[in-house]
Design an enzyme around this catalytic site. Structure first.
Site, short mmCIF file in Angstrom:
data_model
loop_
_atom_site.label_atom_id
_atom_site.label_comp_id
_atom_site.label_asym_id
_atom_site.label_seq_id
_atom_site.Cartn_x
_atom_site.Cartn_y
_atom_site.Cartn_z
CG ASP A 109 -0.33 -0.24 2.54
OD1 ASP A 109 0.89 -0.54 2.58
OD2 ASP A 109 -1.02 -0.15 3.57
CG ASP A 112 6.00 6.26 6.31
OD1 ASP A 112 5.89 7.40 5.91
OD2 ASP A 112 6.05 5.97 7.52
CG PHE A 161 -1.38 8.73 9.31
CD1 PHE A 161 -0.55 7.62 9.38
CD2 PHE A 161 -2.74 8.56 9.52
CE1 PHE A 161 -1.05 6.37 9.67
CE2 PHE A 161 -3.25 7.30 9.82
CZ PHE A 161 -2.40 6.21 9.89
P1 5GP Z 1 7.36 1.72 6.38
O1 5GP Z 1 7.88 0.47 6.99
O2 5GP Z 1 7.83 1.96 4.95
O3 5GP Z 1 7.60 2.91 7.26
O4 5GP Z 1 5.78 1.64 6.33
C1 5GP Z 1 5.13 0.62 5.75
C2 5GP Z 1 3.79 0.36 6.41
O5 5GP Z 1 3.41 1.34 7.38
C3 5GP Z 1 2.70 0.40 5.38
O6 5GP Z 1 2.50 -0.85 4.79
C4 5GP Z 1 1.50 0.84 6.21
O7 5GP Z 1 0.90 -0.28 6.80
C5 5GP Z 1 2.07 1.71 7.27
N1 5GP Z 1 1.96 3.15 6.90
C6 5GP Z 1 2.97 3.97 6.54
N2 5GP Z 1 2.51 5.22 6.29
C7 5GP Z 1 1.17 5.16 6.48
C8 5GP Z 1 0.12 6.14 6.33
O8 5GP Z 1 0.30 7.32 5.98
N3 5GP Z 1 -1.14 5.69 6.61
C9 5GP Z 1 -1.41 4.41 7.00
N4 5GP Z 1 -2.68 4.12 7.24
N5 5GP Z 1 -0.45 3.48 7.14
C10 5GP Z 1 0.83 3.85 6.87
#
Ligand code: 5GP
Length: 186
Positions: A109, A112, A161
């Protein structure tokens, strides 16, 4: 009389404003499906969907690609509320039968911090796929802390977010057809 679209929605204690419309998402996902099909032409893809946030995107993307292929699910988590705690936990691991020797399409999805992919991609590589194509609906490059090799991105977005179209805030908002951004101005 047509009712005006709401300018704000409330999920738990937080307020969100419209960010991407259902139409904008549909249009981009159809393009991504075509690009994916072009890349994998003649291949036999194994779609691996990152739960829970990517389930709606994956359903639309796979249909837009018009490619037949095995579909399986994995689940990791690192988020509590609106922030990552940096520790990636594996709840549902990939199965060798869906990875070894296969053209894996990993459907995420949002990238981040990049920590989820940094932790997860080696797990996948250890099962010796033929290839990995990473597709993410959203990418927040300004929030990224580690390098991630993304093949296809739906939208590059600011480091705020977001919820909707499968993404939640504490279990709420996944059903929203568009994507909504945290409103911090009140
Ligand atoms: P990362 O490990 O790259 O920081 O984040 C990956 C996971 O964090 C995504 O698959 C998601 O589940 C969650 N995530 C990151 N940013 C967001 C956001 O803006 N909104 C939501 N709902 N989930 C996020």
């Amino acid at each position: 009389m047509a009712s005006a679209k709401p300018e704000r929605i409330q999920l738990h204690e937080l307020s969100f404003r419209p960010f991407l419309t259902e139409e904008e998402i549909d249009e981009r996902v159809v393009q991504l499906g075509k690009e994916l099909a072009g890349r994998l032409e003649g291949g036999d893809p194994s779609f691996i969907v990152m739960l829970r946030g990517a389930f709606i995107f994956a359903a639309d993307l796979i249909r837009a690609s018009r490619m037949d292929g095995e579909i399986s699910f994995v689940r990791t988590s690192s988020y509590k509320g609106t922030r990552t705690d940096g520790k990636v936990r594996m709840h549902l691991a990939p199965e060798a039968a869906t990875v070894t020797g296969r053209d894996v399409v990993l459907i995420e999805d949002i990238v981040d911090s990049g920590l989820t992919m940094q932790a997860f991609l080696p797990e996948l590589e250890a099962l010796h796929p033929k290839s990995i194509t990473l597709v993410t609906l959203l990418h927040k490059p300004e929030a990224q802390r580690v390098e991630v090799d993304i093949d296809l991105t739906g939208f590059v977005i600011p480091p705020k977010f977001v919820v909707g179209y499968g993404l939640d805030y504490d279990g709420r908002g996944r059903h929203l057809a568009g994507i909504w951004q945290l409103a911090e101005d009140f």
